[in-house]
Design a protein around this motif. Sequence first.
Motif, PDB file in Angstrom:
ATOM      1  N   LEU A  26       0.756  -1.211   0.151  1.00  0.00           N
ATOM      2  CA  LEU A  26      -0.147   0.050  -0.123  1.00  0.00           C
ATOM      3  C   LEU A  26       0.764   1.423  -0.109  1.00  0.00           C
ATOM      4  O   LEU A  26       0.488   2.169  -0.433  1.00  0.00           O
ATOM      5  CB  LEU A  26      -0.838   0.114   1.290  1.00  0.00           C
ATOM      6  CG  LEU A  26      -1.859  -1.129   1.020  1.00  0.00           C
ATOM      7  CD1 LEU A  26      -2.783  -1.154   2.222  1.00  0.00           C
ATOM      8  CD2 LEU A  26      -2.914  -0.838  -0.072  1.00  0.00           C
ATOM      9  N   ILE A  27       2.083   1.355   0.542  1.00  0.00           N
ATOM     10  CA  ILE A  27       2.973   2.250   0.617  1.00  0.00           C
ATOM     11  C   ILE A  27       3.318   2.633  -0.799  1.00  0.00           C
ATOM     12  O   ILE A  27       3.560   3.707  -1.052  1.00  0.00           O
ATOM     13  CB  ILE A  27       4.149   2.086   1.599  1.00  0.00           C
ATOM     14  CG1 ILE A  27       3.502   2.103   3.020  1.00  0.00           C
ATOM     15  CG2 ILE A  27       5.438   3.128   1.426  1.00  0.00           C
ATOM     16  CD1 ILE A  27       4.564   2.048   4.108  1.00  0.00           C
ATOM     17  N   PHE A  28       4.011   1.436  -1.419  1.00  0.00           N
ATOM     18  CA  PHE A  28       4.286   1.713  -2.839  1.00  0.00           C
ATOM     19  C   PHE A  28       3.128   2.254  -3.832  1.00  0.00           C
ATOM     20  O   PHE A  28       3.575   3.204  -4.555  1.00  0.00           O
ATOM     21  CB  PHE A  28       4.888   0.274  -3.423  1.00  0.00           C
ATOM     22  CG  PHE A  28       6.295   0.018  -3.152  1.00  0.00           C
ATOM     23  CD1 PHE A  28       7.285   0.395  -3.943  1.00  0.00           C
ATOM     24  CD2 PHE A  28       6.647  -0.725  -2.011  1.00  0.00           C
ATOM     25  CE1 PHE A  28       8.653   0.336  -3.872  1.00  0.00           C
ATOM     26  CE2 PHE A  28       8.081  -0.623  -1.716  1.00  0.00           C
ATOM     27  CZ  PHE A  28       9.055  -0.109  -2.722  1.00  0.00           C
ATOM     28  N   GLN A  29       2.044   1.719  -3.334  1.00  0.00           N
ATOM     29  CA  GLN A  29       0.854   2.152  -4.267  1.00  0.00           C
ATOM     30  C   GLN A  29       0.636   3.655  -3.969  1.00  0.00           C
ATOM     31  O   GLN A  29       0.332   4.583  -4.866  1.00  0.00           O
ATOM     32  CB  GLN A  29      -0.544   1.351  -3.729  1.00  0.00           C
ATOM     33  CG  GLN A  29      -1.678   1.946  -4.726  1.00  0.00           C
ATOM     34  CD  GLN A  29      -2.658   0.934  -4.490  1.00  0.00           C
ATOM     35  OE1 GLN A  29      -2.649  -0.223  -3.997  1.00  0.00           O
ATOM     36  NE2 GLN A  29      -3.945   1.148  -4.950  1.00  0.00           N
ATOM     37  N   SER A  30       0.756   4.194  -2.803  1.00  0.00           N
ATOM     38  CA  SER A  30       0.736   5.486  -2.548  1.00  0.00           C
ATOM     39  C   SER A  30       1.703   6.310  -3.044  1.00  0.00           C
ATOM     40  O   SER A  30       1.493   7.614  -3.058  1.00  0.00           O
ATOM     41  CB  SER A  30       0.380   5.815  -1.030  1.00  0.00           C
ATOM     42  OG  SER A  30       1.744   5.652  -0.507  1.00  0.00           O
ATOM     43  N   LEU A  31       2.903   5.843  -3.319  1.00  0.00           N
ATOM     44  CA  LEU A  31       3.956   6.435  -3.996  1.00  0.00           C
ATOM     45  C   LEU A  31       3.703   6.482  -5.428  1.00  0.00           C
ATOM     46  O   LEU A  31       4.798   7.129  -6.111  1.00  0.00           O
ATOM     47  CB  LEU A  31       5.364   5.931  -3.553  1.00  0.00           C
ATOM     48  CG  LEU A  31       5.566   5.734  -1.983  1.00  0.00           C
ATOM     49  CD1 LEU A  31       7.079   5.063  -1.680  1.00  0.00           C
ATOM     50  CD2 LEU A  31       5.894   7.544  -1.591  1.00  0.00           C
ATOM     51  N   GLY A  32       2.820   6.305  -6.042  1.00  0.00           N
ATOM     52  CA  GLY A  32       2.401   6.207  -7.643  1.00  0.00           C
ATOM     53  C   GLY A  32       2.905   4.969  -8.199  1.00  0.00           C
ATOM     54  O   GLY A  32       2.846   4.821  -9.372  1.00  0.00           O
TER      55      GLY A  32
END
Length: 160
Positions: A26-32
């Motif tokens: 989810l962090i990677f997803q939030s980073l684009g």
Amino acid sequence: MTLPLSSRQMVALAVAGSAGLLIGALIFQSLGFAPCELCILQRWPHLAAALIGAAYLALRLPAVTLIAGALAAAATSALGVYHSGVERHIFEGPTSCTSNGVTGLNATDLLAQIQTAPLVRCDEIVWDIFGITMPNLNAVFSAGLVVWWLIAFAKARRGA
């Protein structure tokens, strides 16, 4: 050599491991870094493993419950191996998120393929470090969690 942790402590760490991998995704997803279809599929077994472990801890379920946690971790590890192979074009990926090629397509079919193309393709590496991709990491860490769950099961069966 035996681990100085109880089976309940090991289950708590297995839950934390799956939750940590989910949070990392989810962090990677939030980073684009938008996930593809296979990326999202790999998340569900982690959620299942975390819920199984939490239920085991909260409800004091029988030790055999831990096998379900190991199976969930094995499922996401297998999906990670498959996705790794799709990224490297070893395996053919699902048609819903891979390139079908354009050979032999007429203009109408080509336009239809373009219009239905996924935003993120499963057969393209979105992120890597030293050639190691997110599905590679998931496969390896999840395989480790399988072993962890099985050791916790063995300890729980012994009453440790």
